[in-house]
Write a protein that holds these residues in place. Structure first.
Motif, PDB file in Angstrom:
ATOM      1  N   PHE A 181     147.117  88.356   0.524  1.00 12.58           N
ATOM      2  CA  PHE A 181     147.139  87.522   1.720  1.00 12.58           C
ATOM      3  C   PHE A 181     146.347  86.249   1.466  1.00 12.58           C
ATOM      4  O   PHE A 181     145.478  86.190   0.577  1.00 12.58           O
ATOM      5  N   VAL A 182     146.640  85.233   2.247  1.00 11.13           N
ATOM      6  CA  VAL A 182     145.751  84.080   2.378  1.00 11.13           C
ATOM      7  C   VAL A 182     145.083  84.219   3.731  1.00 11.13           C
ATOM      8  O   VAL A 182     145.759  84.327   4.763  1.00 11.13           O
ATOM      9  N   LEU A 183     143.751  84.257   3.726  1.00  9.78           N
ATOM     10  CA  LEU A 183     142.988  84.467   4.953  1.00  9.78           C
ATOM     11  C   LEU A 183     142.354  83.159   5.389  1.00  9.78           C
ATOM     12  O   LEU A 183     141.897  82.366   4.555  1.00  9.78           O
ATOM     13  N   ARG A 184     142.311  82.940   6.702  1.00 10.87           N
ATOM     14  CA  ARG A 184     141.705  81.728   7.249  1.00 10.87           C
ATOM     15  C   ARG A 184     140.397  82.087   7.971  1.00 10.87           C
ATOM     16  O   ARG A 184     140.331  83.061   8.716  1.00 10.87           O
ATOM     17  N   TYR A 185     139.389  81.235   7.725  1.00 13.30           N
ATOM     18  CA  TYR A 185     138.071  81.425   8.329  1.00 13.30           C
ATOM     19  C   TYR A 185     137.604  80.108   8.936  1.00 13.30           C
ATOM     20  O   TYR A 185     137.976  79.017   8.467  1.00 13.30           O
ATOM     21  N   THR A 186     136.747  80.195   9.929  1.00 10.24           N
ATOM     22  CA  THR A 186     136.104  78.999  10.470  1.00 10.24           C
ATOM     23  C   THR A 186     135.098  78.482   9.440  1.00 10.24           C
ATOM     24  O   THR A 186     134.742  79.198   8.488  1.00 10.24           O
ATOM     25  N   PRO A 187     134.592  77.258   9.611  1.00 15.20           N
ATOM     26  CA  PRO A 187     133.566  76.760   8.690  1.00 15.20           C
ATOM     27  C   PRO A 187     132.321  77.642   8.625  1.00 15.20           C
ATOM     28  O   PRO A 187     131.579  77.583   7.647  1.00 15.20           O
ATOM     29  N   LYS A 188     132.116  78.479   9.647  1.00 11.34           N
ATOM     30  CA  LYS A 188     130.966  79.391   9.644  1.00 11.34           C
ATOM     31  C   LYS A 188     131.279  80.737   9.014  1.00 11.34           C
ATOM     32  O   LYS A 188     130.437  81.632   8.987  1.00 11.34           O
ATOM     33  N   GLY A 189     132.516  80.894   8.517  1.00 13.10           N
ATOM     34  CA  GLY A 189     132.885  82.143   7.872  1.00 13.10           C
ATOM     35  C   GLY A 189     133.388  83.213   8.814  1.00 13.10           C
ATOM     36  O   GLY A 189     133.403  84.402   8.457  1.00 13.10           O
ATOM     37  N   GLU A 190     133.840  82.816   9.998  1.00  8.00           N
ATOM     38  CA  GLU A 190     134.381  83.779  10.968  1.00  8.00           C
ATOM     39  C   GLU A 190     135.889  83.905  10.764  1.00  8.00           C
ATOM     40  O   GLU A 190     136.609  82.906  10.716  1.00  8.00           O
ATOM     41  N   PHE A 191     136.383  85.131  10.663  1.00 12.64           N
ATOM     42  CA  PHE A 191     137.794  85.372  10.395  1.00 12.64           C
ATOM     43  C   PHE A 191     138.672  84.859  11.541  1.00 12.64           C
ATOM     44  O   PHE A 191     138.387  85.107  12.714  1.00 12.64           O
ATOM     45  N   ILE A 192     139.750  84.134  11.173  1.00 14.91           N
ATOM     46  CA  ILE A 192     140.711  83.643  12.162  1.00 14.91           C
ATOM     47  C   ILE A 192     141.988  84.484  12.118  1.00 14.91           C
ATOM     48  O   ILE A 192     142.366  85.132  13.086  1.00 14.91           O
ATOM     49  N   ASP A 193     142.661  84.450  10.978  1.00 16.08           N
ATOM     50  CA  ASP A 193     143.901  85.202  10.808  1.00 16.08           C
ATOM     51  C   ASP A 193     144.281  85.192   9.331  1.00 16.08           C
ATOM     52  O   ASP A 193     143.531  84.700   8.481  1.00 16.08           O
ATOM     53  N   LYS A 194     145.453  85.717   9.019  1.00 14.51           N
ATOM     54  CA  LYS A 194     145.925  85.759   7.631  1.00 14.51           C
ATOM     55  C   LYS A 194     147.436  85.589   7.621  1.00 14.51           C
ATOM     56  O   LYS A 194     148.109  85.798   8.642  1.00 14.51           O
ATOM     57  N   PHE A 195     147.972  85.203   6.458  1.00 17.70           N
ATOM     58  CA  PHE A 195     149.429  85.116   6.300  1.00 17.70           C
ATOM     59  C   PHE A 195     149.810  85.496   4.884  1.00 17.70           C
ATOM     60  O   PHE A 195     148.977  85.522   3.982  1.00 17.70           O
ATOM     61  N   GLY A 196     151.092  85.824   4.708  1.00 18.87           N
ATOM     62  CA  GLY A 196     151.595  86.198   3.389  1.00 18.87           C
ATOM     63  C   GLY A 196     151.661  87.694   3.201  1.00 18.87           C
ATOM     64  O   GLY A 196     152.368  88.403   3.908  1.00 18.87           O
ATOM     65  N   GLY A 197     150.895  88.208   2.238  1.00 13.42           N
ATOM     66  CA  GLY A 197     150.980  89.612   1.862  1.00 13.42           C
ATOM     67  C   GLY A 197     151.909  89.784   0.673  1.00 13.42           C
ATOM     68  O   GLY A 197     152.684  88.884   0.313  1.00 13.42           O
ATOM     69  N   ALA A 198     151.849  90.953   0.052  1.00 14.45           N
ATOM     70  CA  ALA A 198     152.642  91.216  -1.150  1.00 14.45           C
ATOM     71  C   ALA A 198     154.102  91.448  -0.804  1.00 14.45           C
ATOM     72  O   ALA A 198     154.423  92.142   0.163  1.00 14.45           O
ATOM     73  N   GLY A 199     155.001  90.886  -1.598  1.00  7.42           N
ATOM     74  CA  GLY A 199     156.430  91.094  -1.397  1.00  7.42           C
ATOM     75  C   GLY A 199     157.233  89.938  -1.952  1.00  7.42           C
ATOM     76  O   GLY A 199     156.693  88.952  -2.453  1.00  7.42           O
ATOM     77  N   ASP A 200     158.558  90.062  -1.833  1.00  5.39           N
ATOM     78  CA  ASP A 200     159.465  89.059  -2.388  1.00  5.39           C
ATOM     79  C   ASP A 200     160.141  88.198  -1.328  1.00  5.39           C
ATOM     80  O   ASP A 200     161.035  87.414  -1.653  1.00  5.39           O
ATOM     81  N   ALA A 201     159.727  88.333  -0.084  1.00  8.65           N
ATOM     82  CA  ALA A 201     160.247  87.431   0.949  1.00  8.65           C
ATOM     83  C   ALA A 201     159.670  86.032   0.717  1.00  8.65           C
ATOM     84  O   ALA A 201     158.657  85.869   0.042  1.00  8.65           O
ATOM     85  N   ASP A 202     160.313  85.035   1.294  1.00  9.87           N
ATOM     86  CA  ASP A 202     159.874  83.665   1.069  1.00  9.87           C
ATOM     87  C   ASP A 202     158.417  83.452   1.452  1.00  9.87           C
ATOM     88  O   ASP A 202     157.690  82.696   0.785  1.00  9.87           O
TER      89      ASP A 202
END
Length: 351
Positions: A181-202
């Motif tokens: 996954f690619v994970l997104r965090y605030t500048p303070k290191g607080e988790f926002i969300d994620k996208f992607g994951g393993a697989g062959d979809a676009d």
């Protein structure tokens, strides 16, 4: 069964003809030449193999993973040798400083210029953490396993390989050796969300090895993510919506590096027989602002047929597993290599 003399000579000649057509990286008689000119078209370079070579007894390296350049022009390299994880060079190859003993899995190195103040982001695949530091190595913030903030299940692996920082300070973490996954965090290191994951979809990844913010279109910045086993970069909006794939057949690319109008990347492996990974087959690839390959220093010349890029492979055994590139203000390229017999960074001097 005995061969007639004429048949023997004919078969021998055919054998020599076949040998003469073997790609140079498979020919043990071919050796790297310092000062050789590499690349294609308007992007050609003089090879300086031992640009960053140091006394290994004092400043050893295992794998030279990544390099960035700070505002003072210093070239900062991260490796996984805990005697000196970070080596800092000037552009002549002189060592200026070294630090770091805490990163046995030192892998990703990104630089963030926050209104004139510079910070480093270091990923360690052994520790499974991301560290924000100042330029002297003082740790200012740590991002640990995403399960601590509800981003992952506890059993999911987290082995971050790269980071990037968006225009608003959002931190993007590529979990390339973990759960992809690619994970997104605030500048303070607080988790926002994620996208992607393993697989062959676009929108998915196979080894999400690198991530970068592409600001060449200043009105519409995007996120570029490496999908190394797919031989691709994948483009997303800043909030993680899939836009497009840049397919680079034969090139197991590492992180995308934006400099000026072009995109640069190290190629860790290429493909050859049966389209499988070919050991020690790295080169450097350069794409223009239209996502077309324009030069492959150390690799075969890019070729397009009916608008489709053809297979690219290593042309000469100059590099082994190019893991990252850093491009300076004169468009010289500094090359870091993995699993390359403890080689120090090399330089491609623009000609």
């Amino acid at each position: 069964m005995k061969l007639k003399r004429r048949e023997f000579l004919r078969n021998t000649a055919l054998g020599f003809t076949a040998l003469s057509t073997i790609p140079e990286f498979m020919n043990p008689m071919t050796t790297p030449v310092d000062g050789e000119i590499l690349g294609h078209g308007s992007h050609r370079y003089k090879l300086k193999l031992e640009w960053g070579k140091l006394d290994a007894s004092s400043f050893p390296v295992n794998n030279c993973h990544e390099m960035v350049q700070d505002a003072k022009g210093r070239l900062i390299m991260l490796g996984d040798e805990v005697k000196n994880n970070v080596l800092i060079y000037d552009r002549s190859g002189k060592l200026l400083d070294s630090w770091g003993h805490e990163y046995p899995g030192g892998h990703g190195l990104s630089l963030w210029n926050a209104n004139g103040e510079e910070f480093l982001f270091i990923t360690d695949v052994n520790h499974g953490k991301v560290f924000k530091t100042d330029l002297k190595g003082k740790v200012l913030m740590t991002i640990e396993h995403p399960s601590s903030q509800g981003g992952y299940e506890k059993e999911w692996p987290f082995k971050p390989t790269e980071t990037a920082v968006g225009p608003d300070g959002t931190i993007y973490v590529a979990d390339g050796y973990g759960s992809n996954f690619v994970l997104r965090y605030t500048p303070k290191g607080e988790f926002i969300d994620k996208f992607g994951g393993a697989g062959d979809a676009d929108h998915q990844f196979s080894t999400a090895h690198g991530v970068a913010i592409d600001t060449r279109n200043k009105a519409n910045p995007t996120v570029l993510v490496t999908s190394r086993a797919h031989n691709s970069f994948k483009r997303f909006t800043l909030d993680g919506k899939y836009l497009a794939t840049i397919f680079l057949p034969g090139a197991y690319v590492c992180r995308p590096v934006i400099k000026g109008e072009n995109l640069y990347a190290g190629v860790c492996w290429s493909r050859l027989r049966y389209l499988n990974q070919t050991p020690s087959s790295g080169f450097v690839t350069i794409l223009d602002k239209n996502d077309r390959v324009i030069s492959n220093p150390g690799g075969t010349a890019p070729e397009y047929r009916n608008g489709k890029l053809q297979l690219m492979v290593q042309e000469k055994p100059l590099f082994h597993h190019c893991h990252d590139v850093c491009v300076d203000q004169d468009e010289n390229i500094y090359v870091c290599q993995w699993n390359a017999k403890k080689a120090y960074p090399s330089k491609l001097e623009r000609v």
